[in-house]
Design a protein around this motif. Structure first.
Motif, mmCIF file in Angstrom:
data_model
loop_
_atom_site.group_PDB
_atom_site.id
_atom_site.type_symbol
_atom_site.label_atom_id
_atom_site.label_comp_id
_atom_site.label_asym_id
_atom_site.label_seq_id
_atom_site.Cartn_x
_atom_site.Cartn_y
_atom_site.Cartn_z
ATOM 1 N N PHE A 281 116.455 0.537 52.055
ATOM 2 C CA PHE A 281 115.069 -0.217 51.933
ATOM 3 C C PHE A 281 114.874 -1.112 53.425
ATOM 4 C CE2 PHE A 281 116.050 0.085 47.173
ATOM 5 C CZ PHE A 281 115.163 1.341 46.934
ATOM 6 N N HIS A 282 115.514 -0.750 54.428
ATOM 7 C CA HIS A 282 115.476 -1.441 55.796
ATOM 8 C C HIS A 282 113.936 -1.681 55.994
ATOM 9 C CE1 HIS A 282 115.582 -1.234 60.072
ATOM 10 N NE2 HIS A 282 116.676 -1.778 59.992
ATOM 11 N N PRO A 283 113.654 -2.316 56.828
ATOM 12 C CA PRO A 283 112.234 -2.603 57.082
ATOM 13 C C PRO A 283 111.341 -1.145 57.700
ATOM 14 C CG PRO A 283 113.451 -4.386 58.123
ATOM 15 C CD PRO A 283 114.370 -3.527 57.532
ATOM 16 N N VAL A 284 112.253 -0.442 58.431
ATOM 17 C CA VAL A 284 111.415 0.782 58.799
ATOM 18 C C VAL A 284 111.097 1.874 58.066
ATOM 19 C CG1 VAL A 284 112.416 0.290 61.271
ATOM 20 C CG2 VAL A 284 113.518 2.038 59.749
ATOM 21 N N LYS A 285 112.006 1.702 56.834
ATOM 22 C CA LYS A 285 111.848 2.828 55.694
ATOM 23 C C LYS A 285 110.609 2.993 54.872
ATOM 24 C CE LYS A 285 116.273 3.929 56.599
ATOM 25 N NZ LYS A 285 116.567 3.347 57.752
ATOM 26 N N ASN A 286 110.420 4.051 54.395
ATOM 27 C CA ASN A 286 109.324 4.072 53.564
ATOM 28 C C ASN A 286 109.134 3.229 52.358
ATOM 29 O OD1 ASN A 286 110.066 6.845 55.147
ATOM 30 N ND2 ASN A 286 108.631 7.909 53.606
ATOM 31 N N LEU A 287 110.002 2.679 51.793
ATOM 32 C CA LEU A 287 109.980 1.555 51.019
ATOM 33 C C LEU A 287 110.591 0.521 51.555
ATOM 34 C CD1 LEU A 287 110.323 1.440 46.953
ATOM 35 C CD2 LEU A 287 110.763 -0.521 48.502
ATOM 36 N N ALA A 288 109.669 -0.557 52.404
ATOM 37 C CA ALA A 288 110.304 -1.410 52.981
ATOM 38 C C ALA A 288 110.716 -2.712 52.427
ATOM 39 C CB ALA A 288 109.382 -1.602 54.539
ATOM 40 N N MET A 289 111.757 -3.170 52.865
ATOM 41 C CA MET A 289 112.119 -4.704 52.295
ATOM 42 C C MET A 289 112.603 -5.441 53.521
ATOM 43 S SD MET A 289 114.317 -4.241 48.986
ATOM 44 C CE MET A 289 113.761 -3.450 47.593
ATOM 45 N N PRO A 290 112.845 -6.919 53.650
ATOM 46 C CA PRO A 290 113.621 -7.405 54.810
ATOM 47 C C PRO A 290 114.916 -6.861 55.027
ATOM 48 C CG PRO A 290 112.435 -8.928 53.476
ATOM 49 C CD PRO A 290 112.421 -7.849 52.656
ATOM 50 N N THR A 291 115.567 -6.707 53.855
ATOM 51 C CA THR A 291 116.986 -5.771 53.698
ATOM 52 C C THR A 291 117.149 -5.320 52.246
ATOM 53 O OG1 THR A 291 118.534 -7.682 52.925
ATOM 54 C CG2 THR A 291 118.096 -7.119 55.491
ATOM 55 N N GLY A 292 117.643 -4.182 51.993
ATOM 56 C CA GLY A 292 117.818 -3.862 50.635
ATOM 57 C C GLY A 292 118.338 -2.276 50.585
ATOM 58 N N GLY A 293 118.888 -2.093 49.412
ATOM 59 C CA GLY A 293 119.369 -0.828 49.116
ATOM 60 C C GLY A 293 119.654 -0.690 47.738
ATOM 61 N N LEU A 294 119.999 0.487 47.443
ATOM 62 C CA LEU A 294 120.170 0.857 45.882
ATOM 63 C C LEU A 294 120.833 2.106 45.478
ATOM 64 C CD1 LEU A 294 117.350 0.342 43.021
ATOM 65 C CD2 LEU A 294 118.438 2.779 43.599
ATOM 66 N N VAL A 295 121.639 2.092 44.482
ATOM 67 C CA VAL A 295 122.466 3.207 44.200
ATOM 68 C C VAL A 295 121.936 3.867 42.834
ATOM 69 C CG1 VAL A 295 124.522 4.544 43.739
ATOM 70 C CG2 VAL A 295 124.589 2.260 45.130
ATOM 71 N N ALA A 296 121.241 5.136 42.905
ATOM 72 C CA ALA A 296 120.669 5.539 41.660
ATOM 73 C C ALA A 296 121.851 6.355 40.930
ATOM 74 C CB ALA A 296 119.540 6.389 42.087
#
Ligand SMILES: Cc1ncc(COP(=O)(O)O)c(C=O)c1O
Length: 364
Positions: free
Chosen positions: A184-199
């Motif tokens: 969920f890096h700011p350039v990504k389709n779902l943006a955050m300041p920083t972020g990620g997730l494991v499904a």
């Protein structure tokens, strides 16, 4: 004149007052770490899990961290991971963080995602994970790759950094395979300041979820009140409340924003003159739009002069000093020399899109 001077950015997050409202809520809750306060991290995890239709989700502080702990849980130490070289370098670093061995396979010239035939040639008795990247939001062939994983007794773990909201065969990316790693890096389709997730979609998903929860927070486990145990090493990878606050607002408009990206891609596909360009696929979420051009440096210079930012995604990982080996990846190498990325972000106006098309056709 004003419009001529306005720069068209390659990436640009979409922002509304919803992000502002949630951020202020997190701020004044005085609880900025995960849990407590506004509880945005837990809420985001739950909502994103529902959105994907995944069995479980564990949020972290970057896409790199998601790949790191997913491969740690898969147990790749001393084993091999098959991945594309046309990716951000984190995809390969995650293997090395876990003492695994990187094996690059070539990509399909149409989709630029892992080519199952090339993957087949890289399978050995040491293969533990097949790790496709859904390049630019284009779903990799999870059906064929899943079958290869099954037949070789390895796991399918996808790098879904570009593909929040994408589908494959009518199902959400992140609801199939063993684990899917989002950024969920700011350039990504779902943006955050920083972020990620494991499904997580393994059969034993509760066990994997428990392990990932411990890996993302220094190996801490068996918490009872203030007491806890540590049985193995973990990292400080947990998501903070501000990132989750922004993410929650972004999630509520993800489908709408992806629809805008698709609409831009449709116009590019229809109106751009070059032969090699990103195909149309309704299941793709067009994180960017790629084209292949002959004289890339001239093309990018001219586009830049017209105020249009373009990118090179990516210089293939196996051409970096650290990863240089004898891998033969003819499609990756040709694409690596010619690829240019055009913007598809939701802040583009109709005029911006027309200008990008006109200039691309003129300069390519
Ligand atoms: C394909 C790919 N994998 C992994 C990552 C790493 O994500 P992050 O920057 O959130 O660590 C990125 C993006 O930066 C990416 O594009």
């Amino acid at each position: 004149m004003g419009n001529m001077k306005k720069k068209i950015k390659l990436f640009d997050p979409y922002v509304t007052t919803k992000e502002e409202k949630y951020l202020l809520e997190a701020l004044w809750s005085h609880n900025w770490a995960s849990g407590g306060g506004s509880n945005f991290v837990n809420l985001f995890e739950k909502k994103f899990q529902e959105y994907l239709g995944a069995k479980a989700c564990v949020s972290v502080n970057s896409g790199t961290a998601a790949l790191h702990i997913a491969l740690s849980a898969a147990g790749v130490s001393g084993k091999e991971v098959i991945l594309p070289s046309l990716s951000f370098v984190s995809t390969a670093h995650a293997v090395l963080y876990n003492n695994g061995k990187v094996r690059f396979a070539d990509i399909d010239p149409e989709t630029l995602c892992l080519d199952p035939d090339s993957v087949k040639k890289q399978l050995t008795s040491k293969t533990k994970v097949i790790m496709p990247v859904h390049f630019g939001g284009m779903p990799a062939n999870l059906k064929k790759l899943g079958k290869l994983a099954e037949a070789s007794n390895s796991l399918l773990i996808d790098d879904a950094a570009h593909s929040a909201g994408a589908n494959f065969g009518g199902k959400k990316i992140g609801s199939m395979g063993a684990m899917s790693c989002f950024s969920f890096h700011p350039v990504k389709n779902l943006a955050m300041p920083t972020g990620g997730l494991v499904a997580i979609n393994n059969e034993n998903y509760r066990k994997v979820q428990k392990l990932l929860l411990s890996l993302r927070w220094c190996g801490i486990t068996d918490r009872k009140g203030v007491d806890y145990d540590v049985k193995e090493i973990g990292w400080n990878f947990y998501m903070n409340e501000f990132s989750a606050a922004v993410g929650l607002a972004q999630l509520s408009v993800l489908d709408k924003l992806n629809k805008k990206r698709k609409n831009v891609a449709k116009q590019f596909h229809k109106k751009l003159n070059m032969e090699r360009k990103m195909p149309l696929n309704d299941e793709c979420v067009y994180h960017f739009y790629w084209i292949l051009v002959k004289d890339r440096s001239q093309f990018r210079k001219k586009m830049s002069k017209m105020g249009i930012e373009t990118g090179i995604h990516y210089k293939p990982i196996h051409t970096m000093s650290m990863y240089k080996n004898n891998a033969k990846l003819p499609v990756t190498e040709q694409v690596g020399k010619q690829i240019v990325i055009l913007p598809t972000h939701p802040n583009l106006t109709e005029q911006d899109v027309s200008k990008i098309i006109e200039c691309t056709n003129k300069f390519c």
